[in-house]
Design an enzyme around this catalytic site. Structure first.
Site, short mmCIF file in Angstrom:
data_model
loop_
_atom_site.label_atom_id
_atom_site.label_comp_id
_atom_site.label_asym_id
_atom_site.label_seq_id
_atom_site.Cartn_x
_atom_site.Cartn_y
_atom_site.Cartn_z
CG HIS A 25 -23.45 -22.75 -35.17
ND1 HIS A 25 -23.60 -23.50 -34.03
CD2 HIS A 25 -23.06 -23.63 -36.13
CE1 HIS A 25 -23.32 -24.77 -34.29
NE2 HIS A 25 -22.99 -24.88 -35.55
CB CYS A 26 -21.42 -20.16 -30.21
SG CYS A 26 -22.54 -18.81 -29.84
CG MET A 27 -23.14 -23.78 -26.84
SD MET A 27 -23.06 -24.01 -25.07
CE MET A 27 -21.70 -25.18 -24.98
NE ARG A 29 -23.91 -15.69 -28.71
CZ ARG A 29 -23.73 -14.79 -27.75
NH1 ARG A 29 -23.26 -13.61 -28.03
NH2 ARG A 29 -24.02 -15.07 -26.50
CB VAL A 69 -28.13 -21.87 -33.02
CG1 VAL A 69 -27.04 -22.69 -32.34
CG2 VAL A 69 -27.50 -20.90 -34.01
#
Length: 623
Positions: A25-27, A29, A69
């Protein structure tokens, strides 16, 4: 588990656990690497509550859920039974992969877990600059040096962090991967001159502050691991497998992959230095500041991080990219402020624009890009204007980023070694981008779909009827000739449950498709099975032709419209070969749904059993 039901549905719609090879995951998504992208039911995922959008490209299958997320991901990991943050317990050996996609997957998924410590180091540097300038802590004190060591350590031990992140993804035991990384950054090897191995002289290479050499070495180490496990008997693998792997990898790394990765990294830095010297950093910064929302939208935002890390490690600063990221993010916030000021009567819009304005200013732009930009499109132009102007100013004045920290909180890091001029120039660039984008967005305006419905009703009453009870309604013509049925009878729960909105369904008897309303085409899906139209009175209409026909990938569909086209009620917008679709085994029932039905008093289907393109199929009651 708060997100158990949500994650369970995500797992099902992406094709099940066996179809998930990896997820990070990123910030905002979840980034899936799927065994087969075609098994993912993208349309249904997009329609889930809690999903902002889905992006599927050569990088990854990405589901944008928002800034929470991390919580979603943590529960997803448990439900999937992952053995690490990068690998599931399933196996896809022997599957042929696109080599370019494979490289992009590895770089993207390996860099994403490194962002928190890198951003932490950048913000800590900014904080230290502030407290030292205020005199609270001297930059020669032990306290200052201890905290500054955190920043130095993150970049010095970047190969170790990369080994932790990439080992499992590349089929390497993470502890052996880290062992290799700490070996090459040790004081006996890192930057040491005059070393030789088996009498072969080794080049003097600084492995600290870099990641390409260890990434290449880990890639090779994955193949070495498979080879060693095949030749070593099971009974002694515990003892001899790690030994043989390291005996092979130390020479391979120091003689081949270390130098190769080092010079490749030097080449990247040299290329951008030449580009900025002979073309100008102003051009790079202007283009990146203007175009970053498009880069983010395609999920490729993290690909500048390797370049930035190399630049900071060798030059001590980044002359272009991190500054451009901040300028662009602030421009996104400015565009949303322009829309906030423009949305005078619609409280829902003002709330949305206000929320995404703040998140963009603080460095998280995905909610604005997927929640507003994709829908209205004009903010892209506003950011290109504001961000481009800010990037041009920063490039011409030589702004430098001394650490990796973007958004409003990252501005103090531009002080550097007491360089206030650099800070004020960056602040000026940010102000230019924010104000420029805000003015541009305000001047471009919000497309007429729901901004001022009361004014629209006064200016354009030709589409509105008034019944005997004095209620105003907008009639929708039939999109196709056929037999009208209730939406609840459709063999698709997404529609029959009313979850996508109120509407009707038609079982076609002819092939021509018509617009049900006067308005603007908001979207035409690449597979041509779904069309969105924003009506002139604010109605948001979804036309979905057939059930599961997305799998046909546009076969048997012939549409003559594109996004942005103006259409009239009863106008033919395409043709569909329903006979062949039916022969292919698909349900041809066509749904017409008012997706923003909650904004109106009611949506009433026609009582007619059969309809053609000149008949009313339903009425949207305005009140």
């Amino acid at each position: 588990m708060k997100y158990e039901a949500f994650n369970r549905q995500i797992i099902k719609l992406v094709g099940g656990k066996k179809n998930i090879k990896a997820v990070v995951h990123c910030m905002t998504r979840l980034r899936f690497t799927l065994v087969d992208d075609k098994k993912a039911q993208t349309d249904k995922i997009k329609n889930m509550d809690g999903v902002i959008d889905v992006v599927n490209n050569d990088v990854a299958y990405q589901i944008i859920v928002g800034t929470h997320v991390t919580d979603v991901y943590d529960e997803l990991v448990d439900m999937l039974g992952m053995t690490s943050s990068n690998e599931l317990t399933n196996n896809d050996e022997g599957k042929k992969k696109n080599p370019v996609k494979a490289v992009m997957d590895v770089v993207s998924e390996s860099m994403t877990p490194l962002l928190p410590p890198i951003i932490c180091a950048g913000l800590l540097a900014a904080l230290l600059s502030i407290v030292s300038l205020t005199g609270l802590i001297s930059d020669s004190s032990s306290t200052y040096k201890i905290f500054d060591t955190v920043r130095e350590a993150v970049f010095f031990f970047l190969p170790v962090l990369m080994a932790m992140s990439a080992s499992k993804r590349l089929g390497v035991d993470p502890y052996l991967g880290v062992t290799l990384a700490v070996t090459i950054v040790s004081q006996s090897i890192n930057g040491v001159k005059g070393l030789n191995l088996f009498g072969v002289p080794l080049p003097q290479i600084t492995y600290a502050n870099s990641f390409i050499p260890i990434l290449l070495a880990l890639w090779f180490m994955g193949y070495v691991t498979k080879f060693v496990k095949k030749i070593v008997p099971d009974k002694v693998q515990y003892f001899f497998t790690p030994l043989l792997i390291m005996v092979i990898m130390i020479p391979a790394t120091l003689m081949v992959f270390g130098p190769l990765g080092f010079y490749f990294g030097e080449g990247i830095v040299g290329f951008f230095n030449l580009l900025m010297k002979y073309v100008g950093s102003w051009l790079v910064m202007m283009l990146y500041s203007a175009l970053q929302p498009f880069i983010v939208m395609f999920g490729a935002g993290n690909f500048i991080m390797p370049i930035v890390a190399s630049l900071i490690a060798t030059e001590g600063y980044d002359p272009a990219f991190i500054s451009s990221c901040t300028i662009s993010d602030i421009a996104v916030g400015g565009a949303m402020l322009g829309y906030f000021l423009r949305a005078k009567k619609n409280s829902k819009q003002k709330q949305l624009f206000g929320t995404v304005t703040l998140s963009a200013i603080f460095g998280v732009t995905e909610p604005a890009i997927y929640g507003v930009f994709v829908k209205y499109r004009r903010p892209f132009v506003a950011v290109m204007i504001g961000g481009g102007l800010g990037g041009l100013f920063a490039g011409l004045t030589g702004v430098k980023a001394y650490s990796v920290a973007w958004g409003l909180f990252g501005l103090p890091s531009y002080i550097g070694k007491g360089n206030f001029t650099n800070l004020w120039l960056m602040v000026s660039a940010v102000i230019i981008s924010f104000v420029g984008a805000a003015i541009a967005a305000y001047m471009l305006g919000i497309p007429v779909d729901s901004e001022d419905s009361e004014q629209i009703l006064e200016n354009d009453k030709k589409d509105i009827t008034i019944n005997e009870n004095g209620l105003r309604a907008v009639p929708l013509k039939s999109v196709v000739t056929g037999n009208l049925i209730q939406l609840s009878e459709v063999n698709d729960k997404a529609f029959s449950s009313g979850g996508l909105g109120k509407g009707i369904a038609i079982q076609p008897t002819e092939n021509n498709i018509y617009s049900p309303i006067n308005g603007t085409v908001s979207v035409v899906f690449p597979t041509k099975h779904a069309i969105g139209i924003n009506g002139d009175n604010g109605e948001e209409i979804l036309i979905h032709i057939g059930i599961d026909t997305v799998q046909l990938e546009g076969k048997y569909f012939d549409l003559n419209i594109k996004q942005g086209d103006i259409v009239k009620a009863g106008q033919q917008i395409g043709k569909v070969d329903f006979k062949k679709i039916k022969e292919a085994g698909y349900d041809i029932t066509t749904m017409v749904v008012v997706t923003n039905a909650d904004d109106y008093t009611d949506v009433i289907p026609s009582e007619n059993k059969q309809v053609n393109n000149s008949d009313s199929s339903m009425n949207i009651v305005l009140g």
